[in-house]
Write a protein that holds these residues in place. Structure first.
Motif, PDB file in Angstrom:
ATOM      1  N   LEU A  85    -171.645   7.321  19.596  1.00 21.18           N
ATOM      2  CA  LEU A  85    -170.421   8.063  19.330  1.00 21.18           C
ATOM      3  C   LEU A  85    -170.395   9.266  20.255  1.00 21.18           C
ATOM      4  O   LEU A  85    -171.439   9.859  20.538  1.00 21.18           O
ATOM      5  CB  LEU A  85    -170.417   8.611  17.900  1.00 21.18           C
ATOM      6  N   VAL A  86    -169.216   9.635  20.712  1.00 19.20           N
ATOM      7  CA  VAL A  86    -169.079  10.868  21.482  1.00 19.20           C
ATOM      8  C   VAL A  86    -168.039  11.730  20.773  1.00 19.20           C
ATOM      9  O   VAL A  86    -166.997  11.237  20.348  1.00 19.20           O
ATOM     10  CB  VAL A  86    -168.698  10.624  22.963  1.00 19.20           C
ATOM     11  N   GLU A  87    -168.377  12.986  20.564  1.00 14.68           N
ATOM     12  CA  GLU A  87    -167.429  13.917  19.987  1.00 14.68           C
ATOM     13  C   GLU A  87    -167.334  15.144  20.872  1.00 14.68           C
ATOM     14  O   GLU A  87    -168.300  15.510  21.557  1.00 14.68           O
ATOM     15  CB  GLU A  87    -167.812  14.302  18.560  1.00 14.68           C
ATOM     16  N   GLN A  88    -166.161  15.732  20.896  1.00 19.94           N
ATOM     17  CA  GLN A  88    -165.941  16.936  21.675  1.00 19.94           C
ATOM     18  C   GLN A  88    -166.185  18.122  20.752  1.00 19.94           C
ATOM     19  O   GLN A  88    -165.607  18.209  19.673  1.00 19.94           O
ATOM     20  CB  GLN A  88    -164.510  16.986  22.218  1.00 19.94           C
ATOM     21  N   ILE A  89    -167.055  19.049  21.178  1.00 17.12           N
ATOM     22  CA  ILE A  89    -167.314  20.235  20.382  1.00 17.12           C
ATOM     23  C   ILE A  89    -167.039  21.472  21.225  1.00 17.12           C
ATOM     24  O   ILE A  89    -167.118  21.436  22.451  1.00 17.12           O
ATOM     25  CB  ILE A  89    -168.752  20.250  19.811  1.00 17.12           C
ATOM     26  N   GLY A  90    -166.707  22.550  20.555  1.00 13.42           N
ATOM     27  CA  GLY A  90    -166.366  23.781  21.246  1.00 13.42           C
ATOM     28  C   GLY A  90    -164.897  23.813  21.606  1.00 13.42           C
ATOM     29  O   GLY A  90    -164.150  22.861  21.366  1.00 13.42           O
ATOM     30  N   TYR A  91    -164.481  24.933  22.185  1.00 15.34           N
ATOM     31  CA  TYR A  91    -163.084  25.129  22.553  1.00 15.34           C
ATOM     32  C   TYR A  91    -162.981  25.699  23.954  1.00 15.34           C
ATOM     33  O   TYR A  91    -163.876  26.395  24.429  1.00 15.34           O
ATOM     34  CB  TYR A  91    -162.397  26.080  21.564  1.00 15.34           C
ATOM     35  N   GLY A  92    -161.853  25.410  24.608  1.00 10.87           N
ATOM     36  CA  GLY A  92    -161.584  25.971  25.926  1.00 10.87           C
ATOM     37  C   GLY A  92    -162.667  25.627  26.924  1.00 10.87           C
ATOM     38  O   GLY A  92    -163.092  24.480  27.030  1.00 10.87           O
ATOM     39  N   GLU A  93    -163.122  26.626  27.651  1.00 13.26           N
ATOM     40  CA  GLU A  93    -164.152  26.423  28.669  1.00 13.26           C
ATOM     41  C   GLU A  93    -165.506  26.060  28.077  1.00 13.26           C
ATOM     42  O   GLU A  93    -166.379  25.558  28.777  1.00 13.26           O
ATOM     43  CB  GLU A  93    -164.281  27.679  29.534  1.00 13.26           C
ATOM     44  N   GLN A  94    -165.673  26.303  26.792  1.00 11.68           N
ATOM     45  CA  GLN A  94    -166.939  25.988  26.124  1.00 11.68           C
ATOM     46  C   GLN A  94    -166.971  24.567  25.567  1.00 11.68           C
ATOM     47  O   GLN A  94    -167.988  24.138  25.032  1.00 11.68           O
ATOM     48  CB  GLN A  94    -167.185  26.982  24.984  1.00 11.68           C
ATOM     49  N   MET A  95    -165.862  23.831  25.686  1.00 14.39           N
ATOM     50  CA  MET A  95    -165.824  22.473  25.152  1.00 14.39           C
ATOM     51  C   MET A  95    -166.739  21.554  25.956  1.00 14.39           C
ATOM     52  O   MET A  95    -166.763  21.608  27.186  1.00 14.39           O
ATOM     53  CB  MET A  95    -164.410  21.885  25.183  1.00 14.39           C
TER      54      MET A  95
END
Length: 71
Positions: free
Chosen positions: A30-40
């Motif tokens: 599984l791949v999930e995106q974590i963080g926001y903006g430039e930290q994603m």
């Protein structure tokens, strides 16, 4: 036994396999995106299931494919 609750994408086909001792298992990532903006960034989670759980996951994947839904 561990439980994981997440939202992500399955990035490999769910293929039911048999071990050398003929125990059924399934492995996928599984791949999930974590963080926001430039930290994603992406976080990859390797999932393994054996026996009954493996068979159930495969059935759900086939049902989702036939119904046009994502698992």
């Amino acid at each position: 036994m561990s439980q994981l609750f997440t939202t992500g994408k399955v990035i490999s086909n769910l293929e039911l396999k048999a071990s050398a001792k003929q125990n059924l298992y399934i492995h996928f990532t599984l791949v999930e995106q974590i963080g926001y903006g430039e930290q994603m960034h992406s976080q990859f989670i390797h999932v393994w299931a054996w026996g009954y759980q493996a068979e159930q996951l495969k059935r759900l994947a086939v049902a989702a494919e036939q119904g046009g839904h994502q698992l």
